[in-house]
Write a protein that holds these residues in place. Structure first.
Motif, PDB file in Angstrom:
ATOM      1  N   GLU A 195      -6.985  -5.062   7.502  1.00 34.42           N
ATOM      2  CA  GLU A 195      -8.054  -5.133   6.501  1.00 34.42           C
ATOM      3  C   GLU A 195      -7.708  -6.074   5.355  1.00 34.42           C
ATOM      4  O   GLU A 195      -8.571  -6.721   4.795  1.00 34.42           O
ATOM      5  CB  GLU A 195      -8.289  -3.736   5.897  1.00 34.42           C
ATOM      6  N   SER A 196      -6.428  -6.112   5.007  1.00 35.35           N
ATOM      7  CA  SER A 196      -6.067  -6.816   3.767  1.00 35.35           C
ATOM      8  C   SER A 196      -5.995  -8.338   3.968  1.00 35.35           C
ATOM      9  O   SER A 196      -5.860  -8.827   5.063  1.00 35.35           O
ATOM     10  CB  SER A 196      -4.735  -6.303   3.241  1.00 35.35           C
ATOM     11  N   PHE A 242       0.860  -1.189   0.000  1.00 34.23           N
ATOM     12  CA  PHE A 242       0.000   0.000   0.000  1.00 34.23           C
ATOM     13  C   PHE A 242       0.887   1.227   0.000  1.00 34.23           C
ATOM     14  O   PHE A 242       2.091   1.125   0.263  1.00 34.23           O
ATOM     15  CB  PHE A 242      -0.919   0.007   1.240  1.00 34.23           C
ATOM     16  N   LEU A 260      -0.735   7.498   3.404  1.00 39.93           N
ATOM     17  CA  LEU A 260      -1.340   7.312   4.731  1.00 39.93           C
ATOM     18  C   LEU A 260      -0.707   8.276   5.743  1.00 39.93           C
ATOM     19  O   LEU A 260      -1.403   8.830   6.591  1.00 39.93           O
ATOM     20  CB  LEU A 260      -1.155   5.872   5.211  1.00 39.93           C
ATOM     21  N   LYS A 272      -4.516  -0.876   7.902  1.00 42.89           N
ATOM     22  CA  LYS A 272      -4.353  -1.247   6.488  1.00 42.89           C
ATOM     23  C   LYS A 272      -4.020  -2.731   6.351  1.00 42.89           C
ATOM     24  O   LYS A 272      -4.562  -3.428   5.501  1.00 42.89           O
ATOM     25  CB  LYS A 272      -3.214  -0.411   5.885  1.00 42.89           C
ATOM     26  N   ALA A 298       2.047  -1.086  10.514  1.00 41.46           N
ATOM     27  CA  ALA A 298       1.685  -2.158   9.593  1.00 41.46           C
ATOM     28  C   ALA A 298       2.269  -3.503  10.025  1.00 41.46           C
ATOM     29  O   ALA A 298       1.638  -4.543   9.878  1.00 41.46           O
ATOM     30  CB  ALA A 298       2.155  -1.808   8.184  1.00 41.46           C
TER      31      ALA A 298
END
Lengths: 600, 199
Positions: free
Chosen positions: B198-199, B135, B140, B195, B157
């Motif tokens: 969610e992925s 990402f 962000l 992030k 992350a």
């Protein structure tokens, strides 16, 4: 409760010195050693003296003076620094010390930021001085108070030799106590010790040789060497310094039942080596850089008449150059046991663009080199020196780099050899104070015809912004005399000295033209603060932008090589990115007036 | 996995000098000490690496040296796409790659000596052998309040994979980033963490 802290190896080393009651620390910056003094100088509650000296030889002599008063002192440098300090060091071994004296010389296997890979342990052998070789940052910290005591017990200086992964490794560190009471300095006039005229030096050499065995025996008992004998194991591994943890990790991972000797001191622990040799038929020695332990093991085996096969660097089982790691140890084991080697590459078909380190956006060195090249042209010869500006190799103006201070003397040698092409050498301000001054004096007196460019960015930038005699403050931030480079050069007899602002291309090029015409040694001092330290000191400049209407896509600005300038292939137009520090040099290079300062 | 094994993680952080790789590894290192775990790290130092390729080794729960063996890293945290590929030899097969998709073009490319690979090609290549979470962390960070907080987005992350409680990591962020940027950095951390969740 014990205190644990996450620390850089060099910070742990600084802590170890404090726990050892150090009172005087001197050194010259050099990666990977610099943060030791930076850390000690930055402490607020200082009860010790700390300085950045002009070079390693001077630093060592300061430490020697202090130790001769009976207090504990340290001199820090990188491995090649010990070459500069070798003169006092070799004789210091004879004279010895009163207060503990530690010579820290940080080795850099794989030349991460160095011009060679020399092994400081050779200097220890050469000078007959004991050496401590830490395996981890924790051990490095713990070794230092011990090293001070050891130095005092035998009245000899000791070497402490961390390698890059110790100095710049990080780890959780268990802290110890910092002593409050320290001895008061008192210089005792022991002329037969401190005056090394032949009559005194001869018996001191004999004395130094006579204590070698006691030093070896004492070190063998120290906690830095340890032997783990496995019954029935016919294979033994000896790991030295940081390589010992790489070997240990691999052995544990593989679950191999072998005997293991860890070495952390020199002279090597003969007793432990013999104990190992008597139980195995093959021994593998794993150590960074030179095969020092390996040579000793072979000698010890031969003297004791033990039939044992010694594998290591001399017979190609371990690489002699570069740095070691766990994978290198596994490779060595595969070679030893003749096992299949599986491919370890990721097998990418992607073409990766190289990303070499570059001079910062707005670095004044790039601008100086640009003007230098414009005036002196492709035909000229460009000797250079050690510092950030060595990266100017990308500008085509760095054609030799030998050692600190050598650019001016190499330039002189080129000229005196009869070279007819123009010669323009470059050297940084800190490097000039380090040892370039001697070379300039020599060039002037011996009538060389060269141009010397002093790239004066008002700091020792490459190693992390340490002060030098030109900046006007000491290691601890105290104001002091600010030495004038131009007055210094003139005092040495330079008849042509010109000071320029490299951001002003026309002015700089005029000065270079006049310097080139001058018969004799001409000095151009190109002065503009380092962009990083300048920004920290509050220098703010408006950034520049490219006007796409005016840009003709000639790429002259892009070829300048500033990381803040990119080229947009879609609209064939240069772009200035957020990295721009506002030096304005590209605007002067642009023939179409397409680059302008952003109006605030 | 034994309990000791569960506290072990070998992590490689790659990027470009000046992106804040050292601060990112410091946040993790300091938090590991607070969590009572042994920690070893090795990093690229020196002004000469400015703009150059950099790599940090971080070994949580490790008592040996700081260098991760080839094919030994569980996870690769790449602050820049091309730098994700450069050190892949250290990542074990099937390992995890968390990658910032924002390229930084090296001088060798801007001066026309060589080309920068397409980011989509990098992603395709990585996805063949590894688990990839990619990402734009710069975006962000910008949304969180400052592009410079990109490194903390990336720490957020990776936070879910570390054997260190989230609260401990947040305390470490607060202790290490400049005082007046704490709020921005805490938002950046959350944005990165979310992030990946969610992925």
């Amino acid at each position: 409760m014990t205190m644990r802290e996450y620390m850089l190896g060099n910070v742990a080393i600084a802590r170890g010195l404090l726990e050892g009651g150090v009172q005087v620390i001197a050194g010259y910056p050099g990666t990977p050693s610099s943060e030791i003094i930076d850390t000690l100088a930055a402490r607020k509650d200082r009860d010790y003296y700390v300085e950045w000296s002009v070079n390693e030889k001077v630093a060592m002599e300061v430490a020697v003076g202090a130790a001769w008063t009976g207090v504990r002192s340290v001199v820090t440098m990188k491995h090649v620094g010990l070459n500069v300090a070798a003169d006092p060091f070799m004789t210091l071994a004879y004279a010895g010390t009163k207060g503990g004296l530690i010579v820290i010389a940080a080795d850099d296997p794989s030349c991460h930021s160095s011009q060679n890979e020399q092994d400081t342990r050779r200097y220890a052998q050469f000078a007959l001085v004991p050496c401590f070789d830490p395996a981890t940052p924790q051990e490095a910290k713990d070794m230092l108070p011990y090293a001070f005591e050891f130095s005092e017990k035998f009245e000899v200086p000791v070497i402490f030799r961390p390698t890059t992964r110790i100095s710049h490794g990080k780890s959780d560190i268990e802290l110890g106590e910092i002593p409050v009471e320290k001895p008061a300095p008192s210089f005792e006039k022991l002329l037969d010790r401190w005056v090394m005229l032949p009559k005194n030096a001869r018996p001191r050499h004999t004395h130094l040789l006579s204590i070698q065995q006691s030093i070896e025996d004492a070190l063998a008992e120290s906690p830095w060497n340890s032997l783990e004998l496995k019954s029935d194991a016919k294979f033994g591994v000896i790991g030295a310094g940081i390589a010992s943890v790489y070997a240990k990790e691999a052995l544990v991972e593989l679950g191999l039942e072998v005997s293991y000797l860890k070495i952390g001191t020199y002279p090597v622990p003969r007793k432990l080596i013999l104990e190992l040799l008597e139980t195995v038929d093959t021994v593998l020695v794993f150590e960074e850089l030179e095969p020092i332990v390996e040579e000793q093991v072979k000698m010890i085996a031969q003297e004791a008449g033990i039939e044992v096969s010694v594998l290591g660097k001399t017979n190609g089982f371990v690489p002699r150059e570069g740095e070691l790691n766990v994978s290198a140890f596994l490779e060595t084991l595969k070679k030893t046991f003749d096992l299949e080697t599986e491919s370890e590459t990721s097998g990418t078909s992607l073409e990766l663009a190289p990303r070499p380190p570059a001079l910062c956006a707005g670095c004044s060195h790039r601008a100086t080199f640009y003007s230098m090249k414009k005036v002196f042209g492709k035909d000229a010869i460009y000797p250079s020196d050690i510092g950030c500006y060595t990266l100017g190799i990308q500008s085509g103006t760095v054609e030799t780099t030998l050692c600190m201070g050598s650019s001016i003397s190499v330039a002189s040698g080129l000229y005196h050899a009869g070279e007819k092409r123009p010669i323009c050498c470059s050297i940084g301000d800190s490097t000039f104070f380090h040892s370039g001054m001697n070379s300039l004096l020599n060039a002037i007196v011996n009538k060389a015809n060269i141009t010397v460019t002093i790239l004066d960015n008002r700091i020792t930038a490459m190693t992390g912004h340490q002060p030098n005699p030109g900046v006007g403050y000491t290691a601890t931030g105290e104001p002091t005399v600010q030495v004038s480079l131009e007055k210094l050069c003139k005092a040495m007899g330079a008849e042509f000295v010109s000071v320029v602002d490299p951001y002003k291309l026309e002015e700089t090029q005029e000065a270079f033209k006049a310097a080139k015409e001058f018969e004799g040694v001409s000095v151009v001092i190109s002065r503009q603060p380092c962009v990083i330290s300048g920004k920290r000191a509050g220098i703010r400049r408006a950034p520049y932008v490219v006007d796409p209407e005016k840009c003709e896509g000639c790429k002259q600005c892009v070829k300048f090589g500033c990381p803040a300038i990119e080229f947009n292939e879609n609209n064939e137009c240069a772009v200035i990115t957020a990295l721009c520090s506002g030096c304005g040099v590209c605007a002067q290079i642009c023939k179409f007036d397409a680059i302008q300062e952003v109006k605030r | 996995m034994s309990p000791a094994e569960q506290n072990k993680l070998d992590l490689l952080i790659t990027g470009v000098g000046g992106q804040g790789a050292i601060l990112a590894s410091d946040i993790i290192g300091k938090a590991a000490v607070t969590a009572g775990l042994p920690i070893r790290a090795a990093e690229t130092h020196g002004m000469a690496q400015r703009g150059g390729s950099v790599v940090n080794h971080i070994r949580v729960g490790n008592d040996y040296g700081s260098m991760i063996p080839k094919k030994g890293a569980d996870l690769l945290l790449a602050l820049e796409p091309m730098e994700a590929v450069r050190y892949l030899d250290f990542l074990k097969d099937g390992g995890i790659v968390i990658m910032n998709t924002q390229p930084i073009i090296p001088v060798t490319v801007t001066s026309g000596l060589t080309k920068y690979p397409e980011v989509s090609d990098i992603l395709d290549f990585l996805s063949e052998k590894y688990i990839v979470k990619a990402f734009n962390a710069d975006d962000l960070a910008y949304e969180a309040g400052n592009r410079l907080a990109m490194n903390v987005v990336m720490v957020g992350a990776v936070s879910g994979y570390l054997p260190i409680p989230k609260e401990t990591l947040l305390e470490s962020v607060k202790a290490l980033v400049p005082q007046k940027t704490i709020e921005v950095n805490l938002r950046a951390f959350e944005a990165g963490r979310q992030k990946v969740e969610e992925s």
